[in-house]
Design a protein around this motif. Structure first.
Motif, PDB file in Angstrom:
ATOM      1  N   ASP A 101      -4.753  -2.682   0.606  1.00  0.00           N
ATOM      2  CA  ASP A 101      -4.132  -3.760  -0.160  1.00  0.00           C
ATOM      3  C   ASP A 101      -3.038  -3.266  -1.096  1.00  0.00           C
ATOM      4  OD1 ASP A 101      -5.821  -5.474   1.123  1.00  0.00           O
ATOM      5  OD2 ASP A 101      -7.216  -5.714  -0.547  1.00  0.00           O
ATOM      6  N   ASP A 102      -3.107  -1.987  -1.496  1.00  0.00           N
ATOM      7  CA  ASP A 102      -2.075  -1.436  -2.382  1.00  0.00           C
ATOM      8  C   ASP A 102      -0.931  -0.791  -1.591  1.00  0.00           C
ATOM      9  OD1 ASP A 102      -3.225   0.838  -1.378  1.00  0.00           O
ATOM     10  OD2 ASP A 102      -3.770   1.699  -3.324  1.00  0.00           O
ATOM     11  N   ASN A 103      -0.910  -1.048  -0.274  1.00  0.00           N
ATOM     12  CA  ASN A 103       0.120  -0.552   0.651  1.00  0.00           C
ATOM     13  C   ASN A 103      -0.012   0.928   0.999  1.00  0.00           C
ATOM     14  OD1 ASN A 103       1.437  -3.062   0.961  1.00  0.00           O
ATOM     15  ND2 ASN A 103       2.548  -2.741  -0.955  1.00  0.00           N
TER      16      ASN A 103
END
Length: 360
Positions: free
Chosen positions: A341-343
């Motif tokens: 989700d934080d890439n």
């Protein structure tokens, strides 16, 4: 059956350790092993959708539940609710938004499905059954799933080719979405000529449709170097920690580079090496040849990489010369990675070529 993920050091030293009088204590690893067991649902072996179900479980996209005997089950042939499917879709795509979304009278605050429905409605992926109700506990229909999947992936999947004609799909809201999904091969029909749009979808059918769409995502592909550098960094850092004999720092390696099944498996394996150190053994690794990479799958959120060519000299020193073993071990296998989700990217599965590894 699942191909077993093995940690870097376990893979390299497994053969060496067979010659040593070493028995690791499992007492301290009990909680880690309990977590690991959740990645082995007992009701998907030999299922027609095993590959997709197992991959979703490994990547923490599909959660099972415990039966009365403590066994993990994902219930692949059970019908799936609208809320459950939306949660899987949002999780698989890593969707986020700060927007409030639509307000539904039957989606109160604080429920496990409240935020996924908020996110999906904010992004225009889902609508309610009415203007004011969503029907979170209603069983989702196959036509509804096709609609949601197309909306969710329309910016990252090319819906090309000839649409299939299904004799049982009338003109209704889902018709164009079923057609588009068939163009991309995301849906293939219940039979050669029928789709059964109003039939309740099973959990397996839902997972398979989402997996097919994920495999087609190409809207924002990662650079090859982003993926291979992650593996290089992981192996280098783990080797440094092992050679320092400070096995307590291996948990930091897991947190930074791993997720899902790989993280759970390695947490158990690392317990063995902590016990190894406590019993007076010293493990050292020396990389003799470099790694070569072939990226066999790359999409916006998932990748499979075949690593070959590297060899490590593995030495386990014991209390006496008789307890010391050295061997050169090839390091070939498949890494499966997912975008977080934080890439960032993390490894969620590793399978050595000595197992029945075939990538995704």
């Amino acid at each position: 059956m699942k191909t077993f993920s093995r940690s870097f050091i376990v893979f390299l030293a497994a053969i060496v350790l067979l010659g040593l009088p070493f028995q690791a204590s499992k007492v301290s690893a009990a909680s880690s092993e309990e977590t690991l067991s959740t990645y082995f649902p007992g009701d998907i072996d030999d299922h027609w959708a095993y590959d997709e179900l197992d991959n979703f479980v490994n990547a923490d996209l599909l959660k099972g539940s415990l039966d009365s005997a403590g066994n993990t089950l994902v219930k692949p042939d059970l019908a799936i609710s609208r809320a459950e499917f939306v949660a899987i879709l949002v999780r698989a795509l890593g969707l986020t938004t700060a927007d409030a979304g639509k307000t539904f009278a039957d989606v109160p605050a604080g429920k496990w499905y409240t935020d996924p429905i908020r996110v999906a409605s904010s992004l225009g992926i889902v609508n309610g059954l009415t203007e004011t109700t969503f029907g979170p506990n209603e069983l989702i229909k196959r036509g509804e799933i096709a609609t949601m999947v197309v909306r969710a992936f329309e910016s990252s999947v090319k819906f090309e080719g000839e649409a299939k004609t299904f004799s049982d799909v009338p003109e209704y809201f889902a018709t164009p979405f079923i057609a588009k999904a068939s163009q991309a091969g995301i849906v293939r029909g219940a039979t050669a000529t029928t789709f059964k749009p109003y039939a309740n979808a099973t959990r397996a059918e839902a997972v398979v449709m989402v997996q097919r769409a994920l495999d087609l995502q190409a809207g924002s592909l990662p650079e090859d170097a982003t993926l291979t550098t992650l593996i290089d960094e992981y192996e280098t850092k783990e080797t440094e920690v092992v050679n320092s004999q400070d096995f307590t720092k291996l948990g930091d390696v897991l947190d930074k580079y791993m997720t899902g099944y790989a993280k759970a498996q390695n947490a158990v394996d690392y317990q063995d090496y902590s016990e190894l150190a406590k019993e007076g053994y010293t493990l050292t690794l020396e990389k003799l040849t470099p790694q070569k990479y072939e990226i066999t799958l790359k999409t916006d959120r998932f990748a499979a990489i075949h690593a070959t060519g590297s060899t490590y000299k593995v030495t386990v020193k014991g209390k006496t010369d008789a307890d010391t073993q050295t061997q050169n071990v090839p390091r070939d296998g498949y890494y499966l990675l997912k975008k977080m989700d934080d890439n960032s990217w993390k490894i969620y599965m590793f399978a050595s070529d000595t197992d029945d590894a075939s990538g995704e």
